[in-house]
Scaffold this motif. Structure first.
Motif, PDB file in Angstrom:
ATOM      1  N   VAL A 170      65.502  -4.052  -1.750  1.00 19.91           N
ATOM      2  CA  VAL A 170      65.790  -2.809  -2.453  1.00 19.91           C
ATOM      3  C   VAL A 170      64.470  -2.130  -2.791  1.00 19.91           C
ATOM      4  CG1 VAL A 170      66.824  -1.732  -4.487  1.00 19.91           C
ATOM      5  CG2 VAL A 170      67.940  -3.681  -3.417  1.00 19.91           C
ATOM      6  N   GLN A 171      64.309  -0.910  -2.309  1.00 17.20           N
ATOM      7  CA  GLN A 171      63.080  -0.146  -2.495  1.00 17.20           C
ATOM      8  C   GLN A 171      63.273   0.868  -3.621  1.00 17.20           C
ATOM      9  OE1 GLN A 171      60.051  -0.338  -0.293  1.00 17.20           O
ATOM     10  NE2 GLN A 171      59.411   0.512  -2.263  1.00 17.20           N
ATOM     11  N   PHE A 172      62.349   0.890  -4.568  1.00 15.97           N
ATOM     12  CA  PHE A 172      62.415   1.788  -5.719  1.00 15.97           C
ATOM     13  C   PHE A 172      61.216   2.731  -5.646  1.00 15.97           C
ATOM     14  CE2 PHE A 172      61.481   2.153 -10.498  1.00 15.97           C
ATOM     15  CZ  PHE A 172      62.361   3.214 -10.664  1.00 15.97           C
ATOM     16  N   GLY A 173      61.463   4.040  -5.723  1.00 12.80           N
ATOM     17  CA  GLY A 173      60.385   5.012  -5.640  1.00 12.80           C
ATOM     18  C   GLY A 173      60.545   6.116  -6.671  1.00 12.80           C
ATOM     19  N   VAL A 174      59.428   6.712  -7.073  1.00  7.11           N
ATOM     20  CA  VAL A 174      59.426   7.782  -8.072  1.00  7.11           C
ATOM     21  C   VAL A 174      58.512   8.898  -7.590  1.00  7.11           C
ATOM     22  CG1 VAL A 174      58.797   8.444 -10.433  1.00  7.11           C
ATOM     23  CG2 VAL A 174      59.884   6.226 -10.011  1.00  7.11           C
ATOM     24  N   ILE A 175      58.945  10.147  -7.777  1.00  6.89           N
ATOM     25  CA  ILE A 175      58.099  11.309  -7.591  1.00  6.89           C
ATOM     26  C   ILE A 175      58.148  12.101  -8.894  1.00  6.89           C
ATOM     27  CG2 ILE A 175      59.968  12.693  -6.573  1.00  6.89           C
ATOM     28  CD1 ILE A 175      57.812  14.048  -4.826  1.00  6.89           C
ATOM     29  N   SER A 176      56.992  12.579  -9.349  1.00  7.35           N
ATOM     30  CA  SER A 176      56.962  13.237 -10.652  1.00  7.35           C
ATOM     31  C   SER A 176      55.972  14.384 -10.644  1.00  7.35           C
ATOM     32  CB  SER A 176      56.578  12.237 -11.758  1.00  7.35           C
ATOM     33  OG  SER A 176      55.246  11.782 -11.575  1.00  7.35           O
ATOM     34  N   ASP A 177      56.198  15.329 -11.552  1.00 14.50           N
ATOM     35  CA  ASP A 177      55.203  16.366 -11.788  1.00 14.50           C
ATOM     36  C   ASP A 177      54.106  15.758 -12.660  1.00 14.50           C
ATOM     37  OD1 ASP A 177      54.943  19.621 -11.712  1.00 14.50           O
ATOM     38  OD2 ASP A 177      54.106  18.773 -13.556  1.00 14.50           O
ATOM     39  N   SER A 178      52.857  15.975 -12.267  1.00 11.88           N
ATOM     40  CA  SER A 178      51.756  15.307 -12.956  1.00 11.88           C
ATOM     41  C   SER A 178      51.612  15.752 -14.401  1.00 11.88           C
ATOM     42  CB  SER A 178      50.446  15.554 -12.205  1.00 11.88           C
ATOM     43  OG  SER A 178      50.173  16.941 -12.111  1.00 11.88           O
ATOM     44  N   ALA A 179      52.130  16.940 -14.754  1.00  7.67           N
ATOM     45  CA  ALA A 179      52.045  17.389 -16.148  1.00  7.67           C
ATOM     46  C   ALA A 179      53.000  16.605 -17.041  1.00  7.67           C
ATOM     47  CB  ALA A 179      52.354  18.881 -16.243  1.00  7.67           C
ATOM     48  N   LEU A 180      54.073  16.070 -16.464  1.00  9.25           N
ATOM     49  CA  LEU A 180      55.083  15.348 -17.241  1.00  9.25           C
ATOM     50  C   LEU A 180      54.924  13.838 -17.117  1.00  9.25           C
ATOM     51  CD1 LEU A 180      58.167  17.580 -16.333  1.00  9.25           C
ATOM     52  CD2 LEU A 180      56.638  17.778 -18.307  1.00  9.25           C
ATOM     53  N   CYS A 181      54.522  13.383 -15.950  1.00  4.19           N
ATOM     54  CA  CYS A 181      54.304  11.943 -15.727  1.00  4.19           C
ATOM     55  C   CYS A 181      53.139  11.790 -14.765  1.00  4.19           C
ATOM     56  CB  CYS A 181      55.577  11.292 -15.157  1.00  4.19           C
ATOM     57  SG  CYS A 181      55.415   9.518 -14.820  1.00  4.19           S
ATOM     58  N   PRO A 182      51.921  11.716 -15.297  1.00  2.00           N
ATOM     59  CA  PRO A 182      50.741  11.698 -14.429  1.00  2.00           C
ATOM     60  C   PRO A 182      50.573  10.431 -13.603  1.00  2.00           C
ATOM     61  CG  PRO A 182      50.112  11.425 -16.732  1.00  2.00           C
ATOM     62  CD  PRO A 182      51.564  11.753 -16.725  1.00  2.00           C
ATOM     63  N   ASP A 183      51.213   9.333 -13.993  1.00  2.00           N
ATOM     64  CA  ASP A 183      51.063   8.077 -13.262  1.00  2.00           C
ATOM     65  C   ASP A 183      52.425   7.396 -13.096  1.00  2.00           C
ATOM     66  OD1 ASP A 183      50.175   5.825 -12.005  1.00  2.00           O
ATOM     67  OD2 ASP A 183      49.056   5.020 -13.701  1.00  2.00           O
ATOM     68  N   PRO A 184      53.236   7.859 -12.121  1.00  6.95           N
ATOM     69  CA  PRO A 184      54.569   7.263 -11.935  1.00  6.95           C
ATOM     70  C   PRO A 184      54.528   5.806 -11.510  1.00  6.95           C
ATOM     71  CG  PRO A 184      54.040   8.738 -10.121  1.00  6.95           C
ATOM     72  CD  PRO A 184      52.973   8.933 -11.151  1.00  6.95           C
ATOM     73  N   GLN A 185      53.354   5.319 -11.070  1.00  6.25           N
ATOM     74  CA  GLN A 185      53.256   3.908 -10.706  1.00  6.25           C
ATOM     75  C   GLN A 185      53.562   3.018 -11.907  1.00  6.25           C
ATOM     76  OE1 GLN A 185      52.549   2.902  -7.412  1.00  6.25           O
ATOM     77  NE2 GLN A 185      53.279   0.929  -8.184  1.00  6.25           N
ATOM     78  N   GLN A 186      53.314   3.517 -13.103  1.00  9.69           N
ATOM     79  CA  GLN A 186      53.622   2.730 -14.294  1.00  9.69           C
ATOM     80  C   GLN A 186      55.132   2.524 -14.457  1.00  9.69           C
ATOM     81  OE1 GLN A 186      51.587   3.970 -17.899  1.00  9.69           O
ATOM     82  NE2 GLN A 186      49.800   4.672 -16.753  1.00  9.69           N
ATOM     83  N   ILE A 187      55.931   3.510 -14.046  1.00 14.05           N
ATOM     84  CA  ILE A 187      57.389   3.326 -14.060  1.00 14.05           C
ATOM     85  C   ILE A 187      57.790   2.303 -13.007  1.00 14.05           C
ATOM     86  CG2 ILE A 187      59.630   4.453 -13.776  1.00 14.05           C
ATOM     87  CD1 ILE A 187      58.422   7.021 -14.774  1.00 14.05           C
ATOM     88  N   ILE A 188      57.179   2.417 -11.817  1.00 13.84           N
ATOM     89  CA  ILE A 188      57.451   1.452 -10.745  1.00 13.84           C
ATOM     90  C   ILE A 188      57.113   0.037 -11.201  1.00 13.84           C
ATOM     91  CG2 ILE A 188      56.749   0.715  -8.436  1.00 13.84           C
ATOM     92  CD1 ILE A 188      58.442   3.183  -8.322  1.00 13.84           C
ATOM     93  N   ASP A 189      55.956  -0.115 -11.813  1.00 19.17           N
ATOM     94  CA  ASP A 189      55.505  -1.442 -12.235  1.00 19.17           C
ATOM     95  C   ASP A 189      56.396  -2.031 -13.333  1.00 19.17           C
ATOM     96  OD1 ASP A 189      53.451  -1.216 -10.423  1.00 19.17           O
ATOM     97  OD2 ASP A 189      51.943  -0.614 -11.900  1.00 19.17           O
ATOM     98  N   ALA A 190      57.101  -1.181 -14.073  1.00 22.57           N
ATOM     99  CA  ALA A 190      57.997  -1.670 -15.129  1.00 22.57           C
ATOM    100  C   ALA A 190      59.356  -2.079 -14.581  1.00 22.57           C
ATOM    101  CB  ALA A 190      58.175  -0.589 -16.200  1.00 22.57           C
ATOM    102  N   PHE A 191      59.669  -1.663 -13.351  1.00 21.94           N
ATOM    103  CA  PHE A 191      60.994  -1.932 -12.788  1.00 21.94           C
ATOM    104  C   PHE A 191      61.201  -3.424 -12.518  1.00 21.94           C
ATOM    105  CE2 PHE A 191      63.941  -2.324  -9.176  1.00 21.94           C
ATOM    106  CZ  PHE A 191      65.037  -1.619  -9.659  1.00 21.94           C
ATOM    107  N   GLU A 192      60.233  -4.055 -11.866  1.00 23.59           N
ATOM    108  CA  GLU A 192      60.402  -5.475 -11.520  1.00 23.59           C
ATOM    109  C   GLU A 192      60.520  -6.366 -12.749  1.00 23.59           C
ATOM    110  OE1 GLU A 192      58.482  -8.864  -8.547  1.00 23.59           O
ATOM    111  OE2 GLU A 192      57.619  -6.862  -8.643  1.00 23.59           O
ATOM    112  N   PRO A 193      59.709  -6.196 -13.809  1.00 24.74           N
ATOM    113  CA  PRO A 193      59.912  -7.002 -15.016  1.00 24.74           C
ATOM    114  C   PRO A 193      61.292  -6.798 -15.644  1.00 24.74           C
ATOM    115  CG  PRO A 193      57.738  -6.020 -15.059  1.00 24.74           C
ATOM    116  CD  PRO A 193      58.461  -5.405 -13.905  1.00 24.74           C
TER     117      PRO A 193
END
Length: 510
Positions: free
Chosen positions: A470-493
């Motif tokens: 299962v692949q999880f991906g995020v795209i965000s506007d940098s003004a609202l979420c400058p680092d979406p990788q942090q959301i990705i990294d929170a998914f597995e835990p």
């Protein structure tokens, strides 16, 4: 085959256009319109803004690498017979129409790119940065609205970034198109003509069995609940040939449905505002993209079976937890907060499974991002998804898009701003083939895609099962979420916590 190969590899050559191109070009020369665009597709064409472009963006990771020549040849053979990919979208006072591109050049649409890495950044980070840039790079409106960019050397293989404007087709239709491109794929008429099933046929069956039927079931229940009037209204809305008079007649039909229709329409109009998190606000038009490594699908299914929930319930519960965890990392307190995600629902009948265009509605799913207990989150999501079954809201949102296609752009923007004001994210959840596919001889190792966000929505979430993961991906506007990788990294835990808690439950307990 030899003829096609030599054509695709000559720099200045253009692929043959469909037979109808001559008539269409003649009509254009005489000042006549080409093929009329449906009202829904017209709405998507005119929905581009300075902060959100209406493109579906996809990424394929391939190993070993492929060449630009091989990609160009495959696209020439399998993609260009779909007429929309050699046609230009032209707007006019009555809406928009399609005309064949008299100056079509495959090499304008299939290109190569060499990644540049900042010091200390990985190849994946460099590719993510490139995808984010491309997500806000407009397609050339003077030519067909799509482009493939090949990174020939990426992580021991290649990466392919595809951008296709939403006015050409929705995600479900484009999945069918992309299945034409993989090894063993074929154009729709050839699929239907086969009498025996090959391995590729079995791989293609998932499009119908796991995409068209399940998502269409929600709409089928809604139409059954509303009666024949709803079916008639949907037929009127879906027809690209209907004009204003039919739309007015369709509105009358909708008005007669009563009951559930009135309730669902009121629910859409009176949706409360989302919790005021940092993820909601005014986007600035700079995109960031992130994805992680797939998690085992078998583990997701095991949790769903233990909790008597669907795979979707489990994944959406983890998404809610990951967003809540991200907000905590930023110093916010999400306790008691909820955000609304618009989830696309297919409205395409089986017989139209391979047609292009847009045939989907949207349902508003409220995610409990402030709920700490992972099992409670999953059950809350399950309850809300069950409550949406039989709802007419997908049909209504499709109708709103049809009406929006009739309006001048300022009026269309005003109508569609409803979704932007009430929504924090757009979320897609698509089941893919259980086994990995081949493309130009290479293995398609990972695949991701994101649908566009509209209005002031600045967050897009995609969940895609493929090849046992299962692949999880995020795209965000940098003004609202400058680092979406942090959301990705929170998914597995969050998923690991849900798995651990589920394993500790006694058997038979919900």
């Amino acid at each position: 085959m030899v003829q096609r190969t030599s054509r695709a590899t000559r720099p200045a050559a253009a692929p043959p256009r469909p037979r109808a191109a001559t008539a269409s070009n003649l009509a254009t020369t005489l000042g006549l319109e080409g093929e009329r665009m449906s009202k829904v597709d017209t709405a998507w064409l005119r929905m581009d803004s300075a902060t959100n472009l209406m493109m579906i963006v996809g990424v394929w990771i391939l190993r070993p690498g492929i060449t630009l020549e091989a990609l160009t040849e495959r696209v020439s053979e399998r993609l260009l017979p779909y007429r929309r990919f050699v046609q230009v979208a032209r707007q006019d006072a009555a809406g928009a129409h399609w005309i064949d591109d008299a100056d079509f050049d495959i090499h304008r649409h299939v290109v190569r790119h060499v990644l540049t890495r900042q010091r200390g950044h990985s190849e994946q980070q460099a590719l993510q940065a490139r995808v984010g840039t491309l997500a806000m790079e407009p397609l050339d409106a003077q030519h067909p609205l799509w482009r493939f960019e090949l990174v020939e050397r990426y992580d021991g293989g290649s990466a392919l970034v595809a951008r296709i404007h939403h006015c050409i087709a929705d995600g479900i239709a484009l999945i069918g198109v992309m299945m034409s491109l993989v090894d063993g794929g074929a154009l729709p008429p050839k699929r239907k003509a086969r009498e025996t099933k090959s391995g590729m046929d079995a791989a293609e069956d998932w499009v119908a069995d796991t995409l068209i039927r399940p998502f269409g079931d929600l709409t089928a229940r809604a139409l059954e609940a509303a009666g024949g009037g709803a079916a008639k209204s949907f037929a009127l809305l879906a027809s690209p040939q209907q004009g204003l008079s039919d739309s007015l007649g369709q509105a009358v039909e909708l008005a007669r449905m009563g009951g559930q229709l009135a309730s669902d329409l009121a629910a859409l109009a009176l949706m409360p505002d989302d919790s005021p998190t940092r993820l909601k606000g005014q986007p600035q038009g700079s995109k960031r993209v992130a994805w992680g490594q797939p998690i085992p699908l078998d583990e997701v299914k095991a949790i769903g079976k233990a909790l008597n929930c669907s795979v979707n319930d489990v994944l959406l519960g983890c998404v809610a937890g990951a967003i809540g965890a991200y907000l905590k990392q930023q110093g916010d307190d999400p306790k008691g907060q909820e955000i609304r995600a618009m989830v696309p629902i297919n409205l395409r009948p089986m017989e139209d499974a391979w047609k292009l265009g847009n045939r989907f509605g949207l349902i508003p799913l409220v995610l409990p991002i402030g709920m700490d207990n992972p099992i409670e989150r999953v059950y809350t999501v399950r309850s809300r998804m069950n409550a949406l079954k039989g709802s007419l809201q997908p049909l209504l949102t499709f109708g709103l898009l049809s009406v929006a296609g009739l309006l001048i752009k300022p009026a269309q923007d005003a109508m569609l701003s409803l979704f932007g004001r009430k929504t924090t994210a757009v979320m897609t959840n698509v089941p893919g083939p259980a086994t990995k596919l081949k493309f130009c001889g290479a293995t398609l190792e990972q695949t991701m895609f994101w649908v566009p966000q509209t209005g002031t929505v600045g967050l897009g979430v995609s969940i895609l099962s493929y090849g046992g993961g299962v692949q999880f991906g995020v795209i965000s506007d940098s003004a609202l979420c400058p680092d979406p990788q942090q959301i990705i990294d929170a998914f597995e835990p969050e998923f690991a916590q849900l798995l651990a808690v589920t394993l500790m439950l006694p058997w038979g307990v919900e």
